[in-house]
Design a protein around this motif. Structure first.
Motif, PDB file in Angstrom:
ATOM      1  N   UNK B 539       0.319  -1.183   0.547  1.00 20.23           N
ATOM      2  CA  UNK B 539       0.091   0.204  -0.472  1.00 20.23           C
ATOM      3  C   UNK B 539       0.912   1.645   0.369  1.00 20.23           C
ATOM      4  N   UNK B 540       2.260   0.888   1.007  1.00 18.39           N
ATOM      5  CA  UNK B 540       2.557   2.374   0.843  1.00 18.39           C
ATOM      6  C   UNK B 540       3.349   2.364  -0.321  1.00 18.39           C
ATOM      7  N   UNK B 541       4.349   1.737  -0.649  1.00 19.19           N
ATOM      8  CA  UNK B 541       4.827   1.922  -2.493  1.00 19.19           C
ATOM      9  C   UNK B 541       3.746   1.563  -3.493  1.00 19.19           C
ATOM     10  N   UNK B 542       2.606   1.853  -3.442  1.00 18.72           N
ATOM     11  CA  UNK B 542       1.575   2.385  -4.721  1.00 18.72           C
ATOM     12  C   UNK B 542       1.549   4.013  -3.816  1.00 18.72           C
ATOM     13  N   UNK B 543       1.535   4.011  -2.458  1.00 19.04           N
ATOM     14  CA  UNK B 543       0.901   5.889  -2.862  1.00 19.04           C
ATOM     15  C   UNK B 543       2.048   6.229  -3.552  1.00 19.04           C
ATOM     16  N   UNK B 544       4.043   5.628  -3.709  1.00 17.71           N
ATOM     17  CA  UNK B 544       4.726   6.090  -4.233  1.00 17.71           C
ATOM     18  C   UNK B 544       4.361   6.507  -5.702  1.00 17.71           C
ATOM     19  N   UNK B 545       3.767   5.236  -6.136  1.00 11.55           N
ATOM     20  CA  UNK B 545       3.789   5.226  -7.838  1.00 11.55           C
ATOM     21  C   UNK B 545       2.848   5.932  -8.007  1.00 11.55           C
ATOM     22  N   UNK B 546       1.946   6.357  -7.585  1.00 11.79           N
ATOM     23  CA  UNK B 546       0.705   7.169  -7.163  1.00 11.79           C
ATOM     24  C   UNK B 546       1.349   8.476  -8.030  1.00 11.79           C
ATOM     25  N   UNK B 547       2.322   8.957  -7.531  1.00 14.29           N
ATOM     26  CA  UNK B 547       2.834  10.229  -6.629  1.00 14.29           C
ATOM     27  C   UNK B 547       3.689  10.860  -7.916  1.00 14.29           C
ATOM     28  N   UNK B 548       3.614   9.959  -9.013  1.00 14.12           N
ATOM     29  CA  UNK B 548       3.973  10.615 -10.439  1.00 14.12           C
ATOM     30  C   UNK B 548       3.725  10.971 -11.118  1.00 14.12           C
ATOM     31  N   UNK B 549       4.185  11.844 -11.596  1.00 14.07           N
ATOM     32  CA  UNK B 549       3.296  12.902 -13.059  1.00 14.07           C
ATOM     33  C   UNK B 549       2.545  11.524 -13.872  1.00 14.07           C
ATOM     34  N   UNK B 550       3.250  11.281 -13.827  1.00 20.13           N
ATOM     35  CA  UNK B 550       2.372  10.488 -15.521  1.00 20.13           C
ATOM     36  C   UNK B 550       1.234   9.631 -15.107  1.00 20.13           C
ATOM     37  N   UNK B 551       1.244   8.921 -13.960  1.00 18.77           N
ATOM     38  CA  UNK B 551       0.115   8.203 -13.025  1.00 18.77           C
ATOM     39  C   UNK B 551      -0.956   9.114 -12.612  1.00 18.77           C
ATOM     40  N   UNK B 552      -0.193  10.054 -12.249  1.00 20.86           N
ATOM     41  CA  UNK B 552      -1.448  11.282 -11.984  1.00 20.86           C
ATOM     42  C   UNK B 552      -1.853  11.476 -13.030  1.00 20.86           C
ATOM     43  N   UNK B 553      -1.169  11.857 -13.889  1.00 23.95           N
ATOM     44  CA  UNK B 553      -2.979  11.479 -15.028  1.00 23.95           C
ATOM     45  C   UNK B 553      -3.955  10.810 -15.260  1.00 23.95           C
ATOM     46  N   UNK B 554      -3.328   9.326 -15.053  1.00 21.51           N
ATOM     47  CA  UNK B 554      -4.275   8.743 -15.006  1.00 21.51           C
ATOM     48  C   UNK B 554      -5.461   7.939 -14.077  1.00 21.51           C
ATOM     49  N   UNK B 555      -4.493   8.287 -12.765  1.00 21.46           N
ATOM     50  CA  UNK B 555      -5.469   8.137 -11.399  1.00 21.46           C
ATOM     51  C   UNK B 555      -5.615   9.136 -11.039  1.00 21.46           C
ATOM     52  N   UNK B 556      -5.224   9.766 -10.941  1.00 24.05           N
ATOM     53  CA  UNK B 556      -5.536  11.281 -10.195  1.00 24.05           C
ATOM     54  C   UNK B 556      -7.289  11.398 -10.601  1.00 24.05           C
ATOM     55  N   UNK B 557      -8.176  12.230  -9.455  1.00 26.71           N
ATOM     56  CA  UNK B 557      -9.633  11.903  -9.853  1.00 26.71           C
ATOM     57  C   UNK B 557     -10.339  10.914  -9.715  1.00 26.71           C
ATOM     58  N   UNK B 558      -9.690   9.657 -10.572  1.00 31.00           N
ATOM     59  CA  UNK B 558     -10.769   8.598  -9.888  1.00 31.00           C
ATOM     60  C   UNK B 558     -10.391   7.730  -8.716  1.00 31.00           C
ATOM     61  N   UNK B 559     -11.332   6.379  -9.158  1.00 25.21           N
ATOM     62  CA  UNK B 559     -11.461   5.624  -7.601  1.00 25.21           C
ATOM     63  C   UNK B 559     -10.341   5.209  -7.364  1.00 25.21           C
ATOM     64  N   UNK B 560      -9.465   5.724  -8.321  1.00 29.50           N
ATOM     65  CA  UNK B 560      -8.107   4.577  -7.362  1.00 29.50           C
ATOM     66  C   UNK B 560      -7.777   5.091  -6.748  1.00 29.50           C
ATOM     67  N   UNK B 561      -7.765   6.393  -6.322  1.00 27.71           N
ATOM     68  CA  UNK B 561      -7.344   7.028  -4.816  1.00 27.71           C
ATOM     69  C   UNK B 561      -8.139   6.081  -4.335  1.00 27.71           C
ATOM     70  N   UNK B 562      -9.617   6.052  -3.669  1.00 27.90           N
ATOM     71  CA  UNK B 562     -10.444   5.248  -3.213  1.00 27.90           C
ATOM     72  C   UNK B 562      -9.732   4.264  -2.510  1.00 27.90           C
ATOM     73  N   UNK B 563      -9.617   2.656  -3.655  1.00 27.86           N
ATOM     74  CA  UNK B 563      -8.943   2.132  -3.544  1.00 27.86           C
ATOM     75  C   UNK B 563      -7.609   1.743  -2.597  1.00 27.86           C
ATOM     76  N   UNK B 564      -6.718   3.104  -3.012  1.00 28.72           N
ATOM     77  CA  UNK B 564      -5.571   2.938  -2.047  1.00 28.72           C
ATOM     78  C   UNK B 564      -5.796   3.161  -0.799  1.00 28.72           C
ATOM     79  N   UNK B 565      -6.645   4.557   0.060  1.00 29.49           N
ATOM     80  CA  UNK B 565      -7.217   4.756   0.901  1.00 29.49           C
ATOM     81  C   UNK B 565      -7.303   3.311   1.612  1.00 29.49           C
TER      82      UNK B 565
END
Lengths: 332, 693
Positions: B539-565
């Protein structure tokens, strides 16, 4: 280390390390940003109705699903003409002593971004129907309905704003649906959510990662159906029949199927409010910066769908009409 | 990560296909060659008679029964004479006829290799031709290989039969292998232990009370787990305080996740109700805040009240203050939930929906607790401060700092609000929940494993690096927004830096299991710890992966954040909390929950979490890509519906797990009226002295 066996030293060190970092990464940047950003020259404070509407928006947690930020990446282009800048948020101050500043930027986009909804969908009637039951105008919507912002009366009193909701979407109510004050305030707020143009010749910062968009331009073919879904469907509906009493049908429309291409293109580009029985149409084409290619695709899609049988148009014809209209509006 | 450019429309795949085909052909050719060589060897050695060694080997392999049969046969056969043997050579002749054919197969394969010249490789016509040639060659090779192996088999069988015959002759001859030999062998084979070689004949006695035998096991539905070891008695007053924290936490868990469950249903049934107090936008923060400040926070604090005095080797400074803190926090969550449902909130920042008067109650609870813990540690009976207390006390200090920074009501206009929001929401997670929970793990994991933590130094490294990196990463929730670009970059860099404390922590925990893995099987708390550790890492390393600029485009604002939390707040924080609760409550009450229902809780929660998060991550990725392609937004809503249904199913499982957990809490707390025979008998004897004879 002796520090590790002395609780005063240990916890004081940890405390000040954390507080120091907090000041550097949060407190100072926050203060700098709130002190050094000014609203854009054209920025106006919200009207009183809109201010009340914003409180309705906050109270009902709309920010849980709707963002209000246009990021500087190409995929956010549908939500505004330019990326958001600090000045866009500089007018927003603390709501009151009890409640914090509501920039309402949001972190979830379960529904569309609303930064520019006032330009994209200015029609009050649409918003009222949509708030009463979102499924009325967007079949696939999962937005909560807000019928408690409306009252159902036997007959409308003078001055009442009547909402024309088809029977299937009235939760079994048979009377006249009248917009309550909170519904009207909320719509007033949504109508005032507009992205301001940058002053004079200031260039907007670019949208990044635009490679995919360029390819689509070069590719030549534009999907008229996708354009319709994105920009027209919420009012005129997927079946082209519109919504009686609110939005006119395109199915069998004399403008869509007829020969007055100039009027047709003019409506797409600059909107229409000639028929009192329907709501006003926003200047969709101008808002979205439609090219002649997009207008052509859209017209050809509308002329060939839902049993319509209009004459297909070419890009050259549309281009000619477009430049003529621009000339006309330019001289106005 | 960019998707691979592989496509069947591009021409790169053909060389690979041919290469694979060639490799298969080559492999088959090698197999065929081996077969032929073996066949040749067999044919060459066909006439060798059975040797004495071989006979000896065969005799050694006889079982006691076979020896018996053999001996009785010899008795019977004394008058009879053995038959002559004839071997058939037809098979061998057939084979020799076939042999010359074999090398041609190999040559054919060689030809195939030579045809593929690199220059022509990319010409579709050439490629197709090569494939067309290789395919029949391949089929031919395959058929040939099958035939050779069948031949080998039947040939080998014939040979073995001949040897068997020779062996039978040798065995039948009483002079060759004597009856005495056979008898000796039989005795050796029939030998078995009597099961008392080591223990002797004395009746067993358990002098040290090590053995516990369940005399009536019944049908084992769940494996028998070890009972909680009795611990030094806890002050009854402290015990009541801790249990009250844990019971309140459980109540908020049930309430908060019932709301969450209903929200999950509303995603697929938006018209479920039309009551303002239950509308989605108002209920969402009720769910998040109740599980944050109600469930997780109270559970952590309750466990903290157990740990801090324990590792300080002293009693708690003030039990009364503990009760006040509990009352303040409970009233904060209650007032907060009600005000949110009434439409009174702070203005939109996630986890910051309670207004400041409400959060003030929470902060007072924290200040009281901090005061209490610091005084307890100040009068500790040990020289050093155990690392759990580092984490726990720091978490409370930082929690107070975060709340003050985020809530003092005279600043944060414009973007200031956003910057503080990013800081607040992430520090709340990382500095309050994660730090406190790590402190809990550093106490309970060694306790449950009954061995010290692997490395104290790694724990210290994780502590300082967590503070250093985590504090900077808040604004990665607003990448590409209007906040300063440099601040976004700092947040991304800090997110990568989080690899250090996460790796240090995970390594420390996993290495603590070293040599004690068998304990996981026997314990009902360790599986919860292990799950928490796995999610802590992933879970923690997933948080690291989500922070990158490319992954932000795909995942930010979607329910991916909800799954991560959920992976983190549920997979890490809640699983660790449960592990510690199941470890501590039996020590306070003397009663354990049934292993069966603990098992049901564990599996429902784990499977539910996976069913919740995995589909949500897949759907959100598709949704993000859909947005990036610029397709109509409303289609991305329809796209998500199946994934939202899966989320509701997983959420229901998690919710059911919480009901089972509440039942387990009840079982651990309830004074059972059931008569325990042994206990009652002892009590009777003690209370009614034996009659004088």
């Amino acid at each position: 280390m002796s520090m590790f066996n002395n609780h005063r030293q240990l916890f004081t060190t940890a405390f000040f390390l954390f507080v120091g970092l907090t000041v550097v990464v949060a407190v100072l940047p926050a203060i700098y940003n709130q002190e050094n950003n000014r609203p854009l020259p054209g920025a106006k404070a919200l009207s009183e109705a809109a201010r009340q509407g914003k409180l309705v928006y906050i109270a009902n947690g709309c920010v849980g699903c709707h963002t209000q930020q246009v990021r500087n990446i190409a995929m956010d282009r549908p939500w505004g003409d330019r990326p958001g800048i600090p000045a866009d948020y500089a007018t927003i101050r603390r709501t009151d002593a009890w409640r914090n500043t509501a920039t309402l930027m949001g972190t979830e986009r379960t529904g569309p971004d609303l930064t520019n909804i006032g330009n994209r969908q200015p029609a009050r009637d649409w918003h009222l129907v949509h708030l009463y039951n979102p499924r009325t105008v967007v079949a696939a919507s999962i937005m909560p309905a807000y019928p408690w912002l409306f009252t159902v009366k036997d007959s409308a009193a003078p001055g009442d704003i009547v909402v024309n909701v088809p029977a299937a979407f009235r939760y079994g109510e048979t009377g006249t649906v009248v917009a309550g004050p909170e519904a009207l305030q909320l719509v007033a707020y949504l109508q005032e959510l507009k992205q301001l143009p940058l002053p004079g010749s200031t260039p907007a910062s670019p949208f990044l990662y635009a490679a995919a968009e360029k390819k689509a331009d070069a590719g030549g073919s534009v999907d008229g159906k996708a354009l319709f879904t994105t920009n027209c469907q919420t009012c005129h509906q997927a079946n082209g029949e519109g919504l009686p009493g609110a939005f006119p049908p395109l199915k069998g429309s004399s403008i869509v199927n007829g020969d007055d291409l100039q009027l047709y293109v003019d409506i797409i580009m600059h909107g229409y409010d000639a028929r009192p029985e329907f709501g006003a149409m926003p200047p969709v084409g101008t808002n979205m910066n439609f090219t002649e290619k997009e207008v052509t695709a859209l017209i050809n899609y509308e002329r060939s769908s839902w049993g319509n049988n209009g004459k297909p148009v070419t890009e050259e014809e549309v281009k000619k009409v477009l430049s003529f209209i621009q000339l006309k509006t330019g001289t106005k | 990560m960019n998707p691979s450019g592989f496509s069947f429309h591009a021409s790169q795949w053909q060389p690979w296909a041919i290469l694979i085909l060639l490799l298969v052909v080559l492999g088959l050719a090698l197999l065929a060659r081996n077969g032929v060589q073996r066949l040749r060897r067999m044919v060459a050695h066909q006439h060798d008679p059975i040797t004495r060694d071989e006979i000896r080997e065969q005799v050694d392999e006889l079982s006691a029964e076979q020896i018996d049969e053999l001996l009785s046969m010899r008795e019977q056969r004394k008058k009879d004479s053995p038959n002559d043997s004839t071997s058939s050579n037809t098979l061998r002749h057939l084979l020799l006829l076939l042999l010359p054919l074999l090398p041609t197969g190999e040559l054919l394969a060689q030809d195939g290799v030579k045809t593929s010249v690199t220059a022509l490789f990319r010409q579709p016509g050439i490629i197709i031709t090569i494939v067309l040639i290789l395919l029949p060659v391949l089929a031919g090779m395959f058929i040939m290989y099958k035939r050779i192996s069948r031949l080998l088999q039947s040939y080998g069988e014939a040979e073995r039969r001949a040897k068997a015959k020779q062996l039978a002759e040798a065995l039948a001859d009483p002079d060759d292998i004597t009856a005495a030999d056979l008898q000796r062998r039989k005795a050796a084979l029939s030998y078995h232990l009597h099961n008392d070689e080591l223990s002797g004949n004395q009746p067993a006695e358990d002098n040290k009370g090590l053995v516990h035998i369940n005399a009536h096991p019944g049908l084992p539905v769940v494996p028998l787990k070890k009972k909680a070891a009795p611990r030094p008695r806890i002050q009854p007053a402290l015990s009541r305080l801790i249990l009250s924290y844990l019971v309140c936490a459980t109540a908020w868990l049930i309430l908060g996740t019932t709301v969450g469950e209903y929200l999950g249903i509303k995603f697929v049934a938006p018209d479920a109700d039309h009551l303002p107090w239950l509308s989605f936008g108002r209920l969402r923060p009720v769910h998040t805040n109740a599980v944050f400040w109600g469930w997780a926070s109270l559970a952590m604090l309750g466990l903290g009240y157990y740990i801090v005095p324990r590792v300080s080797n002293t009693s708690l400074y003030s039990i009364r203050n503990g009760w006040y803190a509990l009352a303040f926090i409970n009233s904060a969550v209650l007032a907060g939930s009600l005000s949110l449902m009434a439409g009174i909130n702070n203005g939109g920042g996630e986890y910051r929906e309670y207004t400041w008067p409400v959060m003030l109650l929470f902060a007072i609870g924290l200040v009281l607790t901090l005061h209490n813990f610091l005084h307890t540690i100040a009068r500790r009976g040990t020289k050093e401060i155990y690392i759990s207390n580092w984490y726990i006390v720091s978490a409370i200090m930082f929690g107070i700092v975060i709340t003050i920074v985020a809530y003092i009501p005279w600043w944060q206009n414009g973007l200031g609000e956003t910057i503080v929001q990013g800081y607040y929401m992430h520090q709340g997670v990382g500095m309050w929940f994660m730090l406190f929970t790590l402190g809990i793990v550093y106490y309970f994991l060694p306790q449950q494993l009954n061995k010290p933590i692997y490395s104290y130094s790694l724990g210290i490294l994780a502590f300082w690096s967590q503070i250093f990196f985590y504090t900077t990463i808040g604004t990665h929730h607003f990448v590409f927004s209007a906040i300063p670009w440099w601040l976004q970059t700092v947040a991304i860099v800090g997110s990568v830096g989080m690899i250090i404390p996460v790796l240090a922590g995970t390594t420390n925990f996993i290495m603590s299991f070293r040599g004690a893995w068998d304990k996981v099987r026997d314990s009902y708390t360790l599986p919860f710890f292990l799950t928490g550790i796995v999610f802590y890492f992933s879970g923690s390393l997933q948080g690291t992966a989500e922070a990158f600029r490319f992954t932000n485009q795909v995942w930010h604002f979607t329910d991916f954040t909800v799954a991560h939390s959920h992976l983190t707040m549920y997979g890490i924080i809640s699983f660790f909390a449960w592990a510690a609760i199941y470890a501590v409550v039996p020590r306070l009450t003397g009663r354990e929950a049934p292993t069966l229902t603990i098992g049901i809780h564990f599996w429902l929660a784990l499977i539910g979490l996976l069913v919740y998060t995995l589909p949500l991550m897949i759907g959100s990725t598709l949704r993000g890509l859909h947005w990036m392609e610029g397709k109509p937004f409303v289609e991305s809503v329809s796209l998500m519906i199946p994934y939202w249904i899966w989320r509701a199913i997983g959420g229901s499982m998690m919710w059911a797990a919480h009901l089972v957990f509440a039942y387990n809490m009840y079982r651990m707390m309830k004074k059972r009226r059931q008569v325990t025979i042994s206990k009652t008998a002892i009590r009777q004897l003690v209370m009614e002295p034996a009659p004088l004879n």
